[in-house]
Design an enzyme around this catalytic site. Structure first.
Site, PDB file in Angstrom:
ATOM      1  N   LYS A 202      -0.126  13.031   2.021  1.00  0.00           N
ATOM      2  CA  LYS A 202      -0.415  13.068   0.581  1.00  0.00           C
ATOM      3  C   LYS A 202      -1.875  13.455   0.442  1.00  0.00           C
ATOM      4  O   LYS A 202      -2.707  12.983   1.222  1.00  0.00           O
ATOM      5  CB  LYS A 202      -0.188  11.681  -0.015  1.00  0.00           C
ATOM      6  CG  LYS A 202      -0.467  11.556  -1.508  1.00  0.00           C
ATOM      7  CD  LYS A 202      -0.335  10.076  -1.913  1.00  0.00           C
ATOM      8  CE  LYS A 202      -0.454   9.878  -3.407  1.00  0.00           C
ATOM      9  NZ  LYS A 202      -0.673   8.439  -3.717  1.00  0.00           N
ATOM     10  N   HIS A 221      -1.335  -1.830  -4.711  1.00  0.00           N
ATOM     11  CA  HIS A 221      -0.013  -1.706  -4.079  1.00  0.00           C
ATOM     12  C   HIS A 221      -0.155  -1.910  -2.571  1.00  0.00           C
ATOM     13  O   HIS A 221      -1.256  -1.847  -2.035  1.00  0.00           O
ATOM     14  CB  HIS A 221       0.586  -0.309  -4.332  1.00  0.00           C
ATOM     15  CG  HIS A 221      -0.190   0.786  -3.646  1.00  0.00           C
ATOM     16  ND1 HIS A 221      -1.415   1.221  -4.094  1.00  0.00           N
ATOM     17  CD2 HIS A 221       0.057   1.514  -2.521  1.00  0.00           C
ATOM     18  CE1 HIS A 221      -1.883   2.156  -3.295  1.00  0.00           C
ATOM     19  NE2 HIS A 221      -1.016   2.351  -2.322  1.00  0.00           N
ATOM     20  N   ASP A 223       1.558  -0.042   0.930  1.00  0.00           N
ATOM     21  CA  ASP A 223       2.326   1.166   1.241  1.00  0.00           C
ATOM     22  C   ASP A 223       3.671   0.751   1.852  1.00  0.00           C
ATOM     23  O   ASP A 223       3.766  -0.258   2.544  1.00  0.00           O
ATOM     24  CB  ASP A 223       1.544   2.076   2.200  1.00  0.00           C
ATOM     25  CG  ASP A 223       0.269   2.646   1.560  1.00  0.00           C
ATOM     26  OD1 ASP A 223       0.142   2.600   0.321  1.00  0.00           O
ATOM     27  OD2 ASP A 223      -0.595   3.141   2.307  1.00  0.00           O
ATOM     28  N   HIS A 277      -4.035  -2.731  -1.680  1.00  0.00           N
ATOM     29  CA  HIS A 277      -5.211  -1.894  -1.904  1.00  0.00           C
ATOM     30  C   HIS A 277      -5.077  -1.100  -3.196  1.00  0.00           C
ATOM     31  O   HIS A 277      -3.986  -1.034  -3.788  1.00  0.00           O
ATOM     32  CB  HIS A 277      -5.428  -0.944  -0.706  1.00  0.00           C
ATOM     33  CG  HIS A 277      -4.258  -0.065  -0.388  1.00  0.00           C
ATOM     34  ND1 HIS A 277      -3.098  -0.525   0.207  1.00  0.00           N
ATOM     35  CD2 HIS A 277      -4.040   1.256  -0.598  1.00  0.00           C
ATOM     36  CE1 HIS A 277      -2.245   0.468   0.356  1.00  0.00           C
ATOM     37  NE2 HIS A 277      -2.792   1.565  -0.132  1.00  0.00           N
TER      38      HIS A 277
END
Ligand code: OGA
Ligand code: NI
Length: 335
Positions: A202, A221, A223, A277
Site C-alpha cells: 500500500k 486500528h 492490521d 496505531h
C-alpha cells in the site's frame, strides 16, 4: 461517479486555510490533545546485524509482546533500493489526476487493489486525510498488472527489486518470532501459508493540511494480516498506542517499521500483541508511507499454535480462515 481525492481537497484547503467538516475529529481523537509529548518512552530499535542470534530473538520477542511494533536497522535492504521505491511512488502520486485515475479501484470490485480514497466513512461519518494505492507484489501468481503504474517507467523495476530484499527480511523475522515462542524456526511461516503468503503493498499519500491538529490520516486500528513492514518518508506521523496513550514513532533514516498484526497475535495465543496505531498529517509537507501487509491466502486456517495451548492454557482465539477473519473485521462482526 467522480470521487473527491484528498490530494485535490488539500490544494483547495491550503488556499482557503480551512478544511471540510467531515475531516475534523472529535476531541477524544484529535492528535494535538491525545499525544504524549516529551516522554522518554520510545519504540524499540533492533539492529539485525547483531551476531548474537539468541539476543536478537529475545529482543524481538520482548518488543513483539510489549509494543507489537519495533524498528529494524541493518536489515540488509540497500538504501538505494528503498530510495528508488520511494522515488517512483512519489512520482506516481505527482502525476496529473487523470493519469492516476487509470489505476482507480473499479467500483464494486472485490479486491482492495487500485488507486483510491477510503469511500466508506467511519463511525461518526469522519474521513481520513489520505489517498492510497494498493497492489500485490508477491507471489507472481497473484500479481495483477492492471494496478501497477506504467508511469514512471521505472516503477516496476523499483518495486520488484524491493520485493526481492523484503522477502529475505520477512523470512528472518518469522524465524526469530517463532523461536521467541519456543517453537521450531519454521513453525510460524508454515502456519500462515508458507510460500503462498501474499505481499500486499500500500502506498499512503498524506497531502499537507492547514489544520493538522484536528485531523487523522489513518484512524486507530490494528492490521489484519501477519506482519506489516513499513517504509516511511522523512516526515514523521506514525503513532502507536501503549497503555492507553499515544506516542510518536521517531523517523530513523533507512529503518523499516515492523508491526505485529492480528494473525500473529492469534497464532501466538496473545503472547505477541497486534499494535494499535494511527497516523497524523503535516501542515506544509506531504507525508508518504509504504506498508507491505504479509497476508495468508484467503482459505488458510489460522489459530493458536497447539504447543502454546493445553496444560491448563486455553486458546484465547478461534481458529478460522483468513478470508473469514477479514470479512468479519470489515463488517464489524465479532470474531
Ligand atoms: C496503514 C497504516 C501508517 C503510516 O496504512 O495501515 O497504519 O505510517 N499506516 O502510514
Ligand atoms: Ni496500519
Amino acid at each position: 461517479m467522480e470521487v473527491e481525492r484528498v490530494q485535490a481537497i488539500s490544494k483547495l484547503s491550503m488556499s482557503i486555510n480551512t478544511i471540510p467538516y467531515e475531516f475534523i475529529r472529535s476531541e477524544n481523537e484529535q492528535p494535538a490533545i491525545t499525544t504524549v509529548h516529551g516522554e522518554i518512552l520510545e519504540v524499540p530499535t533492533i539492529d539485525l546485524n547483531d551476531p548474537d542470534e539468541e539476543k536478537l530473538v529475545s529482543l524481538i520477542a520482548k518488543a513483539g509482546s510489549e509494543w507489537g511494533l519495533f524498528q529494524i536497522v541493518n536489515h540488509g535492504i540497500p538504501s538505494e533500493v528503498i530510495n528508488n521505491l520511494q522515488k517512483v511512488g512519489k512520482e506516481f502520486f505527482e502525476l496529473p489526476q487523470e493519469e492516476k485515475e487509470v489505476y482507480a479501484k473499479p467500483q464494486g470490485s472485490k479486491t482492495v487493489e487500485g488507486y483510491g480514497t477510503q469511500l466508506q466513512r467511519e463511525l461518526e461519518g469522519k474521513k481520513g486525510w489520505v489517498d492510497h494505492l494498493f497492489h500485490r507484489i508477491w507471489p507472481p501468481s497473484v500479481i495483477n498488472d492492471r494496478f501497477w503504474p506504467m508511469k514512471p517507467p521505472s516503477y516496476r523495476e523499483a518495486n520488484e527489486q524491493y520485493t526481492i530484499y523484503l522477502r529475505k527480511v520477512a523470512d528472518k523475522l518469522f524465524k526469530w518470532l517463532s523461536l521467541g515462542l519456543g517453537l521450531e524456526e519454521d513453525a510460524m511461516k508454515a502456519a500462515i501459508g508458507g510460500d503462498d503468503l501474499e505481499y500486499l503493498l500500500k502506498i499512503n499519500y498524506y497531502p499537507p493540511c492547514p489544520l493538522p491538529d484536528l485531523v487523522l490520516g489513518v484512524v486507530a486500528h490494528t492490521d489484519m494480516s501477519t506482519l506489516t513492514l513499513l517504509v516511511p518518508n522523512e516526515v514523521p506521523g506514525l503513532q502507536v498506542s501503549r497503555d492507553g496513550q499515544w506516542y510518536d514513532v521517531k523517523y530513523i533514516p533507512n529503518a523499516l517499521i515492523v508491526h505485529i498484526s492480528d494473525q500473529i497475535e492469534i497464532f501466538s495465543n496473545g503472547k505477541y500483541k497486534a499494535v494499535l496505531h494511527r497516523s497524523t498529517v503535516n501542515k506544509d509537507t506531504t507525508r508518504m508511507s509504504w506498508p507491505v501487509f504479509l497476508e495468508p491466502p484467503s482459505d488458510q486456517v489460522i489459530g493458536p499454535h497447539p504447543k502454546l495451548t493445553g496444560n491448563g492454557t486455553l486458546a484465547k482465539y478461534k481458529s478460522k480462515k483468513y478470508g473469514e477473519y477479514v470479512y468479519c473485521k470489515l463488517n464489524k462482526i465479532p470474531q
